[in-house]
Each structure stands twice: as structure tokens, then as C-alpha cells.
Motif scaffolding. Structure first.
Motif, mmCIF file in Angstrom:
data_model
loop_
_atom_site.group_PDB
_atom_site.id
_atom_site.type_symbol
_atom_site.label_atom_id
_atom_site.label_comp_id
_atom_site.label_asym_id
_atom_site.label_seq_id
_atom_site.Cartn_x
_atom_site.Cartn_y
_atom_site.Cartn_z
ATOM 1 N N UNK A 29 0.842 -1.187 0.000
ATOM 2 C CA UNK A 29 0.000 0.000 0.000
ATOM 3 C C UNK A 29 0.884 1.246 0.000
ATOM 4 N N UNK A 33 0.116 11.705 -3.397
ATOM 5 C CA UNK A 33 0.244 13.077 -2.864
ATOM 6 C C UNK A 33 -1.063 13.583 -2.298
ATOM 7 N N UNK A 82 5.123 4.175 -18.665
ATOM 8 C CA UNK A 82 4.841 5.346 -17.843
ATOM 9 C C UNK A 82 6.163 5.804 -17.246
ATOM 10 N N UNK A 83 6.496 7.058 -17.463
ATOM 11 C CA UNK A 83 7.784 7.581 -17.003
ATOM 12 C C UNK A 83 8.928 6.648 -17.397
ATOM 13 N N UNK A 84 8.827 6.201 -18.677
ATOM 14 C CA UNK A 84 9.902 5.382 -19.239
ATOM 15 C C UNK A 84 10.015 3.981 -18.672
ATOM 16 N N UNK C 5 9.156 16.464 -5.691
ATOM 17 C CA UNK C 5 8.565 15.182 -6.060
ATOM 18 C C UNK C 5 7.286 15.394 -6.854
ATOM 19 N N UNK C 6 6.483 16.361 -6.438
ATOM 20 C CA UNK C 6 5.231 16.637 -7.161
ATOM 21 C C UNK C 6 5.509 17.131 -8.573
ATOM 22 N N UNK C 8 7.882 16.367 -10.450
ATOM 23 C CA UNK C 8 8.328 15.256 -11.296
ATOM 24 C C UNK C 8 7.180 14.354 -11.712
ATOM 25 N N UNK C 9 6.014 14.512 -11.043
ATOM 26 C CA UNK C 9 4.879 13.665 -11.401
ATOM 27 C C UNK C 9 3.952 14.335 -12.401
ATOM 28 N N UNK C 12 4.916 14.489 -18.515
ATOM 29 C CA UNK C 12 6.227 14.742 -19.093
ATOM 30 C C UNK C 12 6.165 15.488 -20.423
ATOM 31 N N UNK C 27 26.723 24.254 -6.406
ATOM 32 C CA UNK C 27 26.874 24.934 -7.684
ATOM 33 C C UNK C 27 28.314 24.755 -8.126
ATOM 34 N N UNK C 83 17.302 15.021 -22.066
ATOM 35 C CA UNK C 83 17.896 13.676 -21.980
ATOM 36 C C UNK C 83 17.234 12.852 -20.888
ATOM 37 N N UNK C 84 15.869 12.938 -20.895
ATOM 38 C CA UNK C 84 15.097 12.124 -19.973
ATOM 39 C C UNK C 84 15.199 12.514 -18.507
ATOM 40 N N UNK C 300 2.165 -0.135 6.652
ATOM 41 C CA UNK C 300 1.783 -1.508 6.306
ATOM 42 C C UNK C 300 2.942 -2.502 6.346
ATOM 43 N N UNK F 12 18.872 14.419 -29.886
ATOM 44 C CA UNK F 12 18.411 13.037 -29.844
ATOM 45 C C UNK F 12 17.393 12.717 -30.933
ATOM 46 N N UNK F 84 16.168 4.228 -25.609
ATOM 47 C CA UNK F 84 16.781 5.322 -24.849
ATOM 48 C C UNK F 84 18.298 5.294 -24.731
#
Lengths: 323, 323, 323, 323, 323, 323
Positions: A29, A33, A82-84, C5-6, C8-9, C12, C27, C83-84, C300, F12, F84
Motif C-alpha cells: 500500500x 500526494x 509510464x515515465x519510461x 517530487x510533485x 516530477x509527477x 512529461x 553549484x 535527456x530524460x 503496512x 536526440x 533510450x
């Protein structure tokens, strides 16, 4: 019907219908988000794995929620990404019937090279060689309670005999070596040595869990296979009326067979039989790694990949005898 | 009455009559060059040891042949030397009566600095703090079967708390530390932790043998105190009706308390209670070495001798606070 | 506002406008194939990281060239992929004002579960328990010079208490344990032990650098926290007029607290206080790993992931007491 | 005048008058059985040791009570034996005058094969090669404060250069190697390397104590020579106005020169100079063991005794070149 | 005729005439205080040793100066003591004739429990089992050059099979185990495995020196038995015309048989035969320790003394089967 | 002409024509799902690698089937991506002519910073310093047989001097250090030491294989460079008529130079020359890591990346001397 590896080789830019037989390896599980829960289900066969994400509103949700790890399913759907990562859809899913499992086993998991039935029969023959009745009864009783697990469990999760039924293969091979060597080492009691060989790793049947997807059980984590094997043997021996002297020694073989304390032995081997069994265990474990490297190395290589347990890659070419 | 050390300081060139109370530590059969057997008997007290050789034609031969190691004798005879070693004659020998033993204990063996009775009473108080009845009953039952041994056995043969009743002293001190620390570590279940502390080394009562002359028992060699403690606890818990979940965890504390596999742990600690108990054990063992170095270092030394378990000599002078 | 994280979701294949608050972690100047230099900038929050490539002709170039690692920025732009890998554009960027930092801290880095202020107040209470004035003054003075760093630095870069303010949390917890245990170990001088606990890891405030992006400082590499803590303490003690005897002992606690030479101790603990502090350190470090595993394992799961410092996964379920 | 070894070879059954010059190595208070205190005094020269027991009613009691370990005495008396150990009587005892010490040194302790004066002069030459004034001043100042100890202290208590002035010999030899190798390793800063070589083991002048009878000092136990050398250097450098960059690096050489943490290094070498110095130290330490084995092996042996630091006995015969 | 042990039991205060047959174990030149040289000669038999000091003016001086270590002498003289050590005079001494040596061997040194002749005959039988002629010829040729040494050398200086002819016993026992196990491990080439077993430790015949007083030879120190066995085998194989492929593999077995690099293996075993031989070596070495403990433990002990190679004392009682 | 890294930076989504000079590093036969075989060919230069899949019906199939690893090709085609990963097509391929190789070497592999020719000339100078003719002849002969490999092989596959001609660079640098240090260590025989330095790692010329793509050879796996160097040296020495004494010692240097058994030494160094050579080896190996870290760390970093062989990152900034 395709293997997972084959599905992954289909064109990425099309959704291709497929059918596959796979093991459900893991279902956990997770929280999205937005705080709604979803299931992350891992399927696989011998050739590879893929993940299927199942949200609460899916018609499969209840099925996966209650699914038992290690169950075999026939799935249909279309390939997708999905996402590669390979993320096929599932339109139809059904449990493979018990009666068909045997048919698919070979493509689902790596198995011992000798059939389970033959190994089991040969093992019975070795048990029959134990002369002292309470000792034979101890072995039979300890084994019979865990027969199902003992027949399928690997010899180890990684390292040697790390495949379905590997433990039984390793045990039978050790029995053979034991019987061959006993005439050379008079100081080793044959009955105790043979019983010790058969029971030495039995605790793994409790340490590992899952038929087609092996992980460590709760007791495996908390007690370890050495103590679990000791406990299983002790109970059987008391029932069988084994004398205290013999039981002390049989338990000692199990407690010491790992050889060194840092490898998990509870004590160092301190009887002729315990020294003997731990050495035969070491010999057959290492030869098991040799056998596996020989049969899994591609034909065009002289050397296998690095074998961690040997600390070297293995030369897999046979010696050439000049004609 | 003289200590062994005092007897050795008497003039070497005279046979001086003596009387001493000593423990028979060891009696072993040896073969002389002419194939006749003789007994080599070792006597000692806290201050030193000597050997007595008893041939078959001696009037004491039968007595020593059947003597139990650890028995206390009153001996009389004259000092003598053989091949430069102190070899007194024995003209009279008698067992010290049970009722007198307590009187001589202090000069015969080193003892814990706190009286046994006080330690035992304090321990009962800690047991009373365990709330869950089956757990309390498990501890009581496991302990009561080995009460006699538990009360006298040392904490270790060498290393920490290595003197009579040292195990009980170490256990009680760990209980104190445990009770003091529990309020700080919410994640540790108090009942399990306390039960684990009390039982963690109980197996030593089976691993060691002999009241006044401690050696490893047969089971000590073959099974080790970790497994023996597990077995003793398991039997008591089953009798007490302890639930499987709690028993798994209690056993895990015992199996893992040695910390590292190479130090004899069967598994690594994997519950909050097991991590906690193994750390408290380590703390009190090291502090036990500190305490022993402090009380056994001569007053005119700044540092104790090298303490193997600390890897250093200990600075024994107290810190000086300027007035 | 989105977490990394959000972001990246998000889909794409679209450029989605976004706004985020992130830390500039690193840097570094890199050279392109055509020898022109560019900057590779790493941004991140608690949920993940992304890289932004900034060429010399960009309007942000000067800003990033002079940016201090660990600064917090509010950035705006559109999601994109190169590049992905997630490579969002940045159209607007501004430093988050000092006064707002606290508001975002929790989403930017993992923090100790107890608020910094409470920890600091509690620590003052422990310092107040030190009776000998020069010792108290030593602690106060050594600490006050590094107060800012001490309050934010993690307990370690990996292993135990490895999060913002983890060092202070670990120190306070050790103080609590120390105060609870002192009545049990008479041979331990309370003032020295408490001062030793508070200062034992202070050198980490010099060994680590960076507020929100911790790395090893130049002195951390060249001298290590043990020697840096010793040096900081020595300077403070000389200023405070601490007597030589007490200073030798206080310094010894710091130099030996790591326990074993191979773990970084300069010498083995050789005073009662030093043995005590190193054992309490070990206890609280291990319990810190337990606490972290308990609060970071998904509900879980029965077991946490493998915890390197424990050598095992942790059973995270609470014991079940039958009603 | 006789050596201790010669005295022990005189007939055992006669009391032979003797005169000897010996070092008082150790004097400790012991308690007799009757609770009266006595002194156990150890005397010795290069050839051996003997013990003298001095009771409170002896005319020498006050003398020995206040004696400083390492003082040289001329003693007269008769040979005698007590409990089979050589226990001569002492009828006359007097301190050897300072001005005569040099004359007896060679028969009292093993010394470096090169005279102290030559070593010291050569060392001054190496210091003169340091170009940067504050660095040269740091070396001079750190050294001059401990000149007396530095000139006599051994290189180690056991292992390499373990004899009087061995540390200075080892330091000078390392300087020679350093100067020879510097032209080959451009990346090593010559000033820092040379300063590092000279100061690397200076802390031993504080770690060891006693002129003719070396033991570890209190600070040697509590801080160790690595930290003591760091502290001595730091103080001298601050006085000499050495820049922070150079001081960080010089201190780092001292802190890391032991090579591995488990050998006592505080940190691993992380500058070109520190790597270089630790390697030159290792080279010369090992060659020092070779030199010692060569000069101390009897002529009729092909191999020296086992050399612990080399892990082998050394072949001491020179290679034979055919004419 | 008396054993050395018996001589030492004669009354100390009389000079008793004796006759003994002993091995000259070691003769070394020493320098007396007056710079005159003398010889320190060590004699011994299985029961013990004594030293004889021979000055230049003795009539035996020339004899001992030229004596070969390991020669057997018949000596006569009177018992005596010097400085409390047994120092008999020698009035007559003569070499025991070659033809008599066999008669005295058993009382002079410990020997393998199976007669040399039988072991040698059995070994020839195993060589005969090697089918490939050049391989058989290699074994025969390598062995025949060192036959005399191979027949007498121990299996090790300490540890397993550490007695006269122990190497041959260990080799023959490994051959038996090898032949018994080969049918079970198809992947192991029988000819190579058998040749490898026979030659694996042959280098010890060059590493050790001395017939009745075994020490390490110069080449033993400089090259070690692994490389010496490799070199002996290589020379024999080239003469026998063994193919390169087979030679590479045979050499690899010898180079890797010690198992781990830190135990002296030049490389890790990387062919099925090398893994197999190193495991069989390990098995038989450990069982050799078991056999030795069983036959050397006094009948009244349950456990042998601690066996270093096993890390435990061995339980020497046979298991008791209830009637 | 493009480097591989540059090709990977081209857009690419377009097929861009390219030309490149690359080494064929590896070519292995694989089986497709339909059981037809294909070749997986790896090409690369100093900047990166790519894979080319060649099916049986390709016009290049025969070429690649017979291709030798390490051959240099000029390839032309178009950039492309498959799953890829960069998978360019190859329309034209041709071997780069021998005469052109030198021109491309620098862009194909990392090389020693000193030109091969200079290193070789300098090495000849060191050989000329060996006075004893048979020793010089041994070095010359052993080296000349492997000159080609010796000139190109790296010093190690990973760790120190791990680039083309690194072994020769390391050997020459060790010669320099050896010659500089010899005057300081009289006990070291100069001829043996220099010969030992030059030959110590020669076995690597047999252990490694492949000119531009170095891997372990079959003999490298089975015998290791220590034994291979010993064997090469032994053959050369016998031909050169080197005396047995000198040969034993020269071989010993090679067999022991790795320092510790667990690092691959066959024996521990036991002659002055062997101790010296192993220490100089260690010094130059570590300094080689320092040199490499200095020249490969980007200018804007204070510290290099973690250097495994040093156990630390290296401070790469030069010391700052105040003006």
C-alpha cells in the motif's frame, strides 16, 4: 504467451495486446500526494519483473488487496510505458489453477536441476540408512511437519543453491558425500552424521517464507534458521524418545554447522560428527556455486562472472586432453 | 590457620606443620612411567593453589578418587618441596561441614561486593515490576529452577564480573539501569525489557558448572549459554501460557543480547527492546570492569594493570577538585 | 506551491508552469566541449532534487556564480525534460527572506522531532547541574562560541540522528540518560560526566559545514571532529581557569568517546567517566536509529528497511498484549 | 665491576662480594602478610635485572622510598639467593655522580648506534633547510621546549628504534630520506614535509617518561602522542605567527602520520605532504627493524629471531657475489 | 635405557649413571662473558629435552661442532643439575648406526599412526589411477625427486598432522576422500583432481628441513611451500611433456589450495578442480585434528584440551546408544 | 571527427551523420529470443562507450566475429537511439592503419604523463647501474621478452597508475626513489634492490592482456602476477647463469613485494632488500594516487573526490605562503 523479457522488447511506441503467466511477488500500500491510497503490485517470471499501479477505484482493487504473495496469475492487457518504465494495462486477470502450476513453474522461477520427486525419493533412502530407531524417527518427524516448505525452499537467498528446491538438492548432495566419506572416518558416528546432514538446514524452511517469492519470515529475522532448526529438531526428538546424550550431540551439529560464529554458528563444532558435517556442508556449498556458474555462463565465455562466494570468476572450459 | 600464599612463604628448607582450609579444584588420573596410576589433586584458596600427588597405596586414595570438585576440606600435614614446587604432605583431611562453609567462603573465593541475599531480594523487587502476569510467571519459573546456580555463578569466566555471584550482581545492576532509563525511551516496552534483562544471561547457570571451581559444563561447550537460556526461557514461557508474539520477542532478546555474531549472538538485535537490552548489557559489563579495577589496584598506583576488556589500564585516582 | 517530487509527477510531455521553494545545494563550474564554462546548479527540498544548467549568457549567471550553498530560493518557470531527466526552466528566481525561512524549513529538510528551542532550554538545565564553576564555565564558553552551528548540525552525515538539529537532540537525550544513570554508578564523577556528555561531539559543529546542505569542512577533513572538539574545549577551559587534572580528564573523555581506534577514537577510554560517556553515547546512538526506523517505516510494513547501523531491519510493530 | 648477567653466573652456593653500577627501574610499596609495608626495588643494566626487598627497619628504607625511577646507583654487597631467585644483599649504595653518567650509559641501557651529539647537529642542519621563517621558528620552538626528552626517548617502547635516543635517530634518518626523495615528488611542498618529518613523533617526548626507565606518562595514557604532538606544535606555531593555512596542514601531518586509524591516526592523510610523511615514516620504521635485527643476531645464525613488526625472521647473511 | 622424562625423575641430589638414545636437535655457538666460545647442544626424545654445554677444551667439542641436527646418538654419563636445570654429564657418546635407527624411531619422535610403507604403497595405487600418461609421469617424477623427504616430513609444524610422516598420511587420506567423492561431482576432472591432491603440499618437502628435528629451510622462509611445490611440479611437468592447458590447471590447484590469500594461497581457486581440492584439504586437515585429539586425550577426560585449529576442545567420549 | 561524448550530445531526435575513431573493446555472442545469434559489440574512446548490435545477416557480421579486442576502427554512420540508449548505425568501418595509431592514442585512452620513449630510455639507464653482470643480464632478458606488453600495460586495473604505460611510469619512478635512498640504507644491496624494483611487477605484463582494452588474462586469473613475475625472472636468471644465492633473493623480492599475504604476497619480506623494495613500492603507489588526484580534479574544487586507496579525498590546493 510471452515472458516478461519478451514483452519489454516489443515496440515502445505501440500498445500491443499481450497475455502472460506471472507470479505476484509483492503488493504494498502506498499513499499518493493527495493522500488517497493505491497498491503497487509487482509481477514477474524468471525473465524479469514489472509493476502495476492499482487505484482504489479499479475493478481489480479488492483482488490485489487480498492477494497472497507468490500466487500465479494469467494476465491480459496491452503494453504501455509510464515515465519510461514498462507499465502494461491489465484488462483481464485470473488465478492459474493449482493443477496447472507445475506446467508453468519452469518459466516462472529457476528450479533445482534435479526433479523434486527424485530428490525426495533419494532422501527417503538416506533416512532409511539411519539404524537407531529414535534417531530415524526424529528425522522423519521433524521433516514431515515441514515437508511442503522443505521441498520448495531455496538453499539460500543469495550465495549457493539459491533457487527453488535448492535446499533439498543441497541436502541430498550432502547425504551422498556423507555416505561416501563415512567409511574413511571411523571416528564419525554414521547415524548421527547422517541425521545431522539431513536436519542441518531444516530451520530454513521456517526462516524463509513464500512459495514462489521467497523472503525472510518474522521468525527468520528474530530467531534465525540455526535456532529454528534446533527447536524443530528438539521437539521431534523429545516426541521420538531420543536419549539425552544423542540429542545433545544432534542439536550440537545443527547449532555449529555454520562453521564460524560470524557466519551465524551458535557455537564452534566440538564433536567429530559436528566437525565432519560442517566441513561437508562447506564442500557442497562451494561445489554448488561451481555447478551454478558452469550452467549459467554463456558458451562463448572462458570465465564466468565473478562468483562472490568463491572470490573469483570460474574457468568454465573443460580441460583439453590431447588426443 | 594459613592461606596457601602464607604456606608458600614459610622457610623452604624445613618441614613446617600446617593446617589449612582449601577447595579441591580438580582431581585427575595420571599414569606413571611404570604404568601404575596416580591422582593429581589440585587444592587452592583465593590466595593460590598447590598440587598433591596421591598414589594407589595411599590411605587417601579412595577419598580423592571419589571426591567432587569444589568440595571444601580442612587439611593438616607438613610443608615440603618436590622438584622445586610446593608439595606439602597431608596427614589428616576432612570435609568442612556444610554449616561452616559460609564462614570460609571469603577466604576461598572472590565474591561479589554485595551480599547474595540483598541481591536476591532486590531482584524480586524488579520481577514484581513486571505487569503482564504470564511474563512475570515466565521469569519466576525460569529462574526458580536454576535459583541455586544463578545465585553463585560468576558473570563470566574471565572479563567482567568474573567472581562468585557476579552474574546476579550484573543482572541486578542491569535492572537498576533498565528501570532508570525506561522513562527516556518510550519506544521500549517496559515489561519485555525488564524480563529480557533478568533472563538474558540465565543460560550461564547451565553453561558453567561447579560451585567453588567454575568450569564449562558439557552443555556449555555443546550449546552455549545463549541457546541454553533460550531453551530454559521457552519451556518456562510455554508453561506460563505466554502469547506467541511476546515469546518470540522475549526469546529474541536472549538470542541477540551478545551484540555481534562473532561475540556469540545468534542473530542481530531487531526489536527496540533487544537493541536496548544489548546496549545496557554492554554498558554495565564495561562499568563492572571499571569497578573491579578500582577495587583491586594497590593504593600506590595511579593506573591499574592493563584491563583487557577496556583495552587500556584505568586511571584509578579520583579527580581532584580545587578547594 | 509544489514539492520537487510533485513536479516530477506532472505530465512529461507538457511544459507546465510551476513555483517552488528550494535549497541551492551545490553549484559547480563545468567546462563544455567547446571550452566555454557553464554552471551546474543543484536544487532540492526534502522530497527530491533537480539540476539546472546555466550558461554564461544567461541572465542568472552572475547570481548563481556567487550563490552560497544552502541558500533558500523561490523559483518560477516551466517543467521540462532534457535527456530524460527533469530539467525545468527558471524564469524568475529570488532569495527567500530570512524572516520566512522558518516557515519553509520543514518542507526543505528533515528536522529533529523536538523543536530546537525546547532542546536548547533543556540543555541549559543540564549545564546548570554542573557544580564546579570552572567546569560549568568551560562548557558554557565552548558551546556559546558555536551555538549557531550546534543548534542546526545533524548528529552524523549518515548513521544516527542524521537530520537537522540531530546533534543537539542526541546530546540532550544523552544528558537525560547520564543524569538517570549517575546515581547507579558511584565511581563516575557527575560533573565530569555531564560536561563530557555535553561537549563530546561539539567538534562536529566545526567538522560539518553548511546550514541546509551539510558537508565536511576543510578542517573536518584535515583534523576530524574529535580533535576539533578537543581544541575547542581546551581553549575554553584555559580561559575558564579549569585545573590541569580536570582538564586532562575532560579532554580524555572527548578524545576517547568514539570507543574504538578504528572508529576514530584518539585513545581508548581509561577513566571511569570516559568509559561511561562512550557507553552512553553508544546506547543513545543505537536507540536513535531505532526511533528513526520506527517513525519512517510505512504503516503496512512489519519490518523497517535494513538499518546499516543495527545490521538488521527493525520489527516496527508494537508488542501485542492479550486483553 | 660486574654486569648483572655476570653476577648471576657466580656460584650459587657462595656469598660472593660484588660491586655494580645499575639503574633503579622501579620501586613499589607492597604489603606483607603481617600488614607491614616493604619496598620491592628493581635494579638493572643492559644485561639483566634483579629485585631487592627493603623492609621498614632497613637503613636504606628512606633512600628507596624517595628514589626517582631511572636514577643510577653504585651498589656493593654479597650475592645471595632467595626462593631460587638472585637476591643479593646491599651493604653500600650511592648515587653515581651526574658527571660520570655518560661513562656508564652504554652498559646500562641500549643506545642508538650514532652518538646523540652527531644526531642533534645533523638535525639542526635539516631545520636550517626550512625556508619559511615562521615554519622554521615553529619547529625550533616546539623542539627546544622538549629538547632534553627528545634527545633520550626511544622511538617506541617495543617495535622499531626501541632504545635510548631511538626517536632522534629515527627522526634524523627520516629527514635524510625526505631530503633525498623531495626532488622526485614535485607535488610535495618541501618546507611542510621537512617540518612535518621533524615534528611527527615529537609527542612521544610527552607520552613517554623517565630517562633510563621508560614508561607511559599519565598524559601518554590519556591523550596519546599524536594529540600531544599536535598540541605542542600548535602552541609553538601560534607563538611563531604561522599562517592558518600552513598550520592546518602541519597539524594534519602530525594527526595522520600513523597511517591507519586503528594504528592511532586521528584522521587519514589527505594532503600530498601528509601522505608522503606517513609513507617515509613507514619505510624508515621498517628499515629500523631490519637494522636492529642485523646487529643483534648472533653471527652463527642465518636468520634472526622472528621480528614481530616484519612478520618474519630476517635473513641476516649478506648476498654472496661470485668472485 | 631411559627416556629423557625418566632421567628427570631420578633423585635430584645424586649423580646417577645413565644411558639414553637421543636426537641432537640443535647445536649453536654462544659466547661466554670471557669471550671464549662454547656450544649449547640440545638433545631430546619424544618425552622431553635437555641441554649440554660443551666448552672448547672438551674432548667432544669437535664432534659437536660438526654434528648434523637430527642425528641420533647413544649417550652415557651421570645425571646432574646446574642452576636448577637438568644438565647431565656425558662421558661417552656414539652415533647410532643407520641400521638401528628404525628400532628407536618410535621413542624418539611421534609418528603417523599408519606405517610409512603402507602409506607409500597405497599412494602408488592412487597414482596408478591417473589415466593421462603425462599427468601420471608428472606426479611420479615430481614425487620421486623428493621421496625421502616426503616420506618423513610432518603435515605441518603445528596445527594438523604435525608429526613424522604426517604429510604422507594427510595426502593418502585426501586421496581416499577424493576417490570417494569424485563420482558425486561430475564437473571435477578426476585425473587433475587426483594429481592435484597428491602434489598439493609437496612443496613442504622443501619448506621443511631436518629428518628428526624439523625446522623451516632457507627456501621455506624465502619462497614458501606453495611456490616451491609449484616450481617442483612445473619442472617435472615440462620434462613429462604435459600440455600447457593441463599444466596451467595443475599449477593453479597448487597455488590456490590454501583457500584464502591470508592463509598463504597465491590466488583464489578458480577451476572446479581447485575448488574441490582446497575443500577436501580443509575437510581432512580438520578431521586430522579430531583424530589427534581423540588419541592424545587421557581416558578420564570428557573433553580434549582446547584445539586451536577447531577453536574448541573436542568431546572425546563416543555417543552412547541405549541397548 | 567527434569523440563519443560529443556524439551523445547531438540532438536526440535527429539522425546526424558522424565519423569517429574508436577502440573495439569487447565483442560477445548473444542469443536472441528466437534463438538466432547476434553480436553485441562495444566501442569506445577516452570520453565514453556505446554498443552496436550486429545480426547475422549484416554485412559487418564476419568482420566483428573475427575482430580482435583492442583494435582501432574509423567508423561512419548516423546517430540513433534504441530503448533510450545511444545506438548509432554504422555504414562504413575500417581498421586504422598501424602507422596512424600513435596519432589517435591520446584521444582513445588515458596515458602516462611522461612519453613512453623517455621512460624506456631512463629505465635503460637504471639497468646500466646494475654492476653484477648476470643480474643485469637477468633483468635485460626477462624484460626484453615482454617489452611490448611492459611498455603499454597499466600499473593496475584500478587503484594506482591505472592508465596506459602506468606500470612503466611506476617502475621508473621507483627506480629513481631507489637510487636516491640507497646511500641512506647501507644494509641494502644496491644491485639486488635495483633489479628487484625493475622486475617486481613484471608479471603484470602477463597478468593483463589487451593493448587498448586491458583485462585479466587466463594466466592472470589462474596464477596471478606475483607467480608469473617469479616464473619469468627464474627462466631469465637460469639462462643468465645467476648464482643460486642471488636468484633465491631476487625471487624473494618479487614473491614478497605486495607486503601482506592478504594483498597477494606469497611470503612476507625477509631480506633487507625485500623489505626495502616493498616499502618503496608502497610509497610510490600512494604518491601515484596523489599525482592522479591532483591532475584530474576540476580547478574549482578544494578537495578531490574520495580516493579509495588513500581512504580520503585529497586537498588539491597548494599551500599558501604569505608574501
Amino acid at each position: 504467451m510471452n515472458t516478461v523479457a519478451e514483452l519489454k522488447e516489443l515496440p515502445k511506441d505501440q500498445k500491443v495486446p499481450y497475455e502472460a503467466v506471472v507470479v505476484l511477488r509483492k503488493s504494498s500500500i502506498r499513499k499518493a500526494r493527495n493522500d488517497s491510497e493505491f497498491l503497487m503490485v509487482e509481477f514477474g517470471d524468471k525473465s524479469g519483473v514489472f509493476h502495476y499501479i492499482c487505484f482504489g477505484n479499479s475493478s481489480h482493487y479488492q483482488l490485489f488487496l487480498n492477494a497472497v504473495e507468490g500466487t500465479i496469475y494469467r494476465v491480459q492487457g496491452s503494453t504501455d510505458y509510464y515515465q519510461n518504465r514498462f507499465s502494461p494495462s491489465i484488462t483481464h486477470i485470473e488465478k492459474v489453477h493449482e493443477s496447472e502450476v507445475q506446467r508453468y513453474l519452469d518459466r516462472l522461477v529457476e528450479c533445482a536441476p534435479i526433479p523434486v520427486k527424485e530428490l525426495w525419493t533419494e532422501l527417503q533412502g538416506f533416512i532409511a540408512k539411519i539404524n537407531h530407531a529414535p534417531l530415524k524417527e526424529t528425522v522423519n518427524s521433524a521433516l514431515s511437519e515441514l515437508e511442503k516448505e522443505f521441498k520448495t525452499i531455496p538453499g539460500a537467498i543469495s550465495m549457493h543453491h539459491a533457487y527453488r528446491s535448492g535446499l533439498m538438492e543441497h541436502t541430498v548432495r550432502m547425504c551422498r558425500a556423507c555416505v561416501s566419506l563415512l567409511p574413511l572416518y571411523d571416528e564419525v558416528d554414521p547415524d548421527l552424521a547422517l541425521a545431522g546432514v539431513i536436519l542441518h538446514d531444516l530451520g530454513k524452511a521456517l526462516e524463509y517464507t513464500g512459495d514462489l517469492a521467497t523472503t525472510k519470515s518474522r521468525l527468520g529475522h528474530l530467531h534465525g534458521h540455526v535456532v529454528l532448526g534446533y527447536r524443530q529438531t528438539r521437539r521431534a526428538a523429545i516426541k521420538a524418545g531420543l536419549s539425552e546424550d544423542l540429542l545433545d550431540r544432534l542439536e550440537h551439529i545443527i547449532l555449529s554447522h555454520q562453521g564460524e560464529l560470524e557466519w551465524g554458528a551458535a557455537v564452534k563444532a566440538a564433536t567429530p560428527e559436528a566437525v565432519f558435517v560442517s566441513m561437508v556442508d562447506n564442500l557442497d556449498a562451494k561445489m554448488g556455486m561451481v555447478q551454478y556458474a558452469l550452467r549459467s555462463t554463456p558458451e562463448n565465455q572462458d570465465f564466468s562472472d565473478y562468483v562472490a562466494g568463491l572470490g573469483a570468476p570460474l574457468l568454465v572450459r573443460k580441460p583439453q586432453y590431447p588426443a
